[in-house]
Design an enzyme around this catalytic site. Structure first.
Site, PDB file in Angstrom:
ATOM      1  N   ALA A 233       0.782  -1.231   0.000  1.00 52.36           N
ATOM      2  CA  ALA A 233       0.000   0.000   0.000  1.00 52.36           C
ATOM      3  C   ALA A 233       0.816   1.285   0.000  1.00 52.36           C
ATOM      4  O   ALA A 233       0.324   2.317  -0.466  1.00 52.36           O
ATOM      5  CB  ALA A 233      -0.938   0.006   1.205  1.00 52.36           C
ATOM      6  N   ASP A 295      -0.774  -3.310  -5.942  1.00 50.01           N
ATOM      7  CA  ASP A 295       0.221  -2.472  -6.622  1.00 50.01           C
ATOM      8  C   ASP A 295       1.569  -3.120  -6.355  1.00 50.01           C
ATOM      9  O   ASP A 295       2.250  -2.819  -5.377  1.00 50.01           O
ATOM     10  CB  ASP A 295       0.167  -1.046  -6.069  1.00 50.01           C
ATOM     11  CG  ASP A 295       1.027  -0.076  -6.858  1.00 50.01           C
ATOM     12  OD1 ASP A 295       1.766  -0.537  -7.756  1.00 50.01           O
ATOM     13  OD2 ASP A 295       1.000   1.130  -6.573  1.00 50.01           O
ATOM     14  N   CYS A 348       3.986   0.228 -11.834  1.00 51.68           N
ATOM     15  CA  CYS A 348       4.440   1.463 -12.496  1.00 51.68           C
ATOM     16  C   CYS A 348       5.630   1.135 -13.393  1.00 51.68           C
ATOM     17  O   CYS A 348       6.702   1.729 -13.277  1.00 51.68           O
ATOM     18  CB  CYS A 348       4.788   2.540 -11.468  1.00 51.68           C
ATOM     19  SG  CYS A 348       5.998   2.039 -10.226  1.00 51.68           S
TER      20      CYS A 348
END
Length: 418
Positions: A233, A295, A348
């Protein structure tokens, strides 16, 4: 030197409490960050320029000589610093080091020649190609084609804007802060002072988050009242998004120090979430979740425009190692999800091995089906919805003002558990 020699992230080196930047006041530290950022962003051009005046490699026992030349060249070539000041500071810095002082004459000669030939050198350079490591450029050409790769590399040379996620009223905050509202809903600024001095910061009305990083949480849809896990997170932007949307959020991260920042940010924003310091790979929650956002740790090659040190620090082997970790985390996330629940996986990264290839592997081995991403879910921007996935590129969202252009490179996919 901390980045190149010690393989340390730029932000970590500058913000270290035991490092050389600790004694600097905020303005001086900001200047240092700008100089080092440009030194890394334009590293290929700087090496090419200096190489024109060096007949052989610098001696190993020359102390910080390579860094002194590199930083001075960055100021001479790309910053509004008087040439004589850049040269003088470099010579003085060399003089102050017991190993580098023997080469202060070399420093003076090389940098003076650089000031004399600056314009001709810059005109002759291919800035897009020089500043991108060969292995990355070649991978991107294979995955995206030559034209898109050139556009990505060009976007990396621009100083990024400041993007904000706001609790409400993006248009109102854009007006107050002198920014614009992007089609995706984020507020984007060019000029700004210290972030904590901007209107709305102290009141917890917004948080800093790249516009691309704000998109994956939106793919979970309506989460009001749902039990949602935000895995890996930190730094907490997605946790904040989910909390604002009314979810009961459990934010999990292996790094206790980074998780502390998540708690601090939630406190400033007046939001609540359960935080758990644990390794997602081995964490055993006491329940299944309605929705999960993963993520995953990645190479971060999509963030080079914000973190130019990534291009220097990462290697091809890192991607292989991280891809294996991502596959295992995806399997763990699927096991934590209720039947019919939604799982969004994102990174990312610009690398297919950390994006599209993970999807193919997951669909073949896990009880998941694909739910394609629709443009209307991300502000109607068709260009960032590719083959049913969310795939943003640094060259996306062009704007007449270049500093208002671009996104971090992000990949996201949405699954439904069978």
């Amino acid at each position: 030197m901390a980045v190149l020699a010690d393989h340390r992230a730029l932000d970590s080196a500058i913000d270290a409490t035991d490092g050389p930047f600790e004694a600097l006041d905020p303005r001086e530290r900001g200047l240092a960050r700008a100089i080092l950022g440009i030194s890394l962003r334009r590293r290929g051009q700087i090496e090419d320029a200096l190489g024109r005046f060096l007949d052989k490699a610098l001696p190993r026992k020359s102390g910080p000589l390579p860094a002194i030349l590199h930083v001075a060249a960055a100021q001479i070539l790309f910053m509004d610093v008087p040439d004589h000041a850049a040269v003088s500071i470099a010579v003085d810095t060399a003089e102050a080091d017991r190993d580098a002082r023997h080469f202060k004459g070399l420093v003076n000669a090389v940098l003076r020649r650089l000031t004399e030939q600056r314009d001709a050198i810059l005109a002759a350079q291919d800035e897009v190609r020089l500043n991108t490591p060969d292995w990355l450029y070649e991978r991107w050409v294979m995955d995206y084609g030559a034209a898109t790769t050139a556009a990505i590399a060009a976007a990396h040379l621009l100083e990024p804007s400041l993007d904000l996620s706001v609790k409400s009223d993006p248009a109102g905050w854009a007006e107050k802060l002198g920014g614009i509202v992007l089609p995706t809903g984020s507020v984007r600024l060019i000029a700004h002072g210290p972030i904590d001095a901007l209107p709305g910061f102290g009141e917890g009305e917004w948080w800093v988050q790249d516009a691309a990083a704000a998109l994956p949480a939106k793919l979970l849809g309506k989460v009001d009242g749902l039990d949602v896990a935000d895995l890996c997170a930190a730094p907490g932007g997605k946790t904040a998004q989910l909390a604002v949307a009314g979810a009961r959020v459990t934010a999990v991260d292996v790094n206790e120090a980074r998780l502390l920042r998540v708690r601090e940010n939630l406190g400033r924003l007046g939001l609540e979430a359960e935080t758990v310091a644990a390794d997602v790979a081995s964490w055993q929650p006491d329940r299944l979740f309605d929705a999960i956002l993963l993520d995953a740790p990645c190479s971060a090659t999509g963030t080079i425009r914000r973190h130019p040190d990534v291009a220097v620090l990462k290697r091809p082997s890192d991607i292989d190692t991280l891809a294996a970790l991502q596959a295992s985390l995806l399997a763990r996330a699927a096991a934590m999800l209720k039947p019919g629940g939604t799982l969004v996986y994102c990174t990312c990264s610009l690398e297919r091995a950390e994006g599209e290839d993970q999807v193919a592997q997951a669909l073949a081995s896990l009880p998941l089906v694909l739910e394609p991403v629709r443009p209307e879910e991300v502000g109607g921007v068709d260009a960032i919805c590719r083959d049913g996935f969310l795939r943003t590129l640094p060259s996306d969202l062009p704007h007449a003002e270049p500093r208002l252009s671009g996104l971090d490179g992000f990949f996201a996919v949405r699954f439904r558990r069978l």
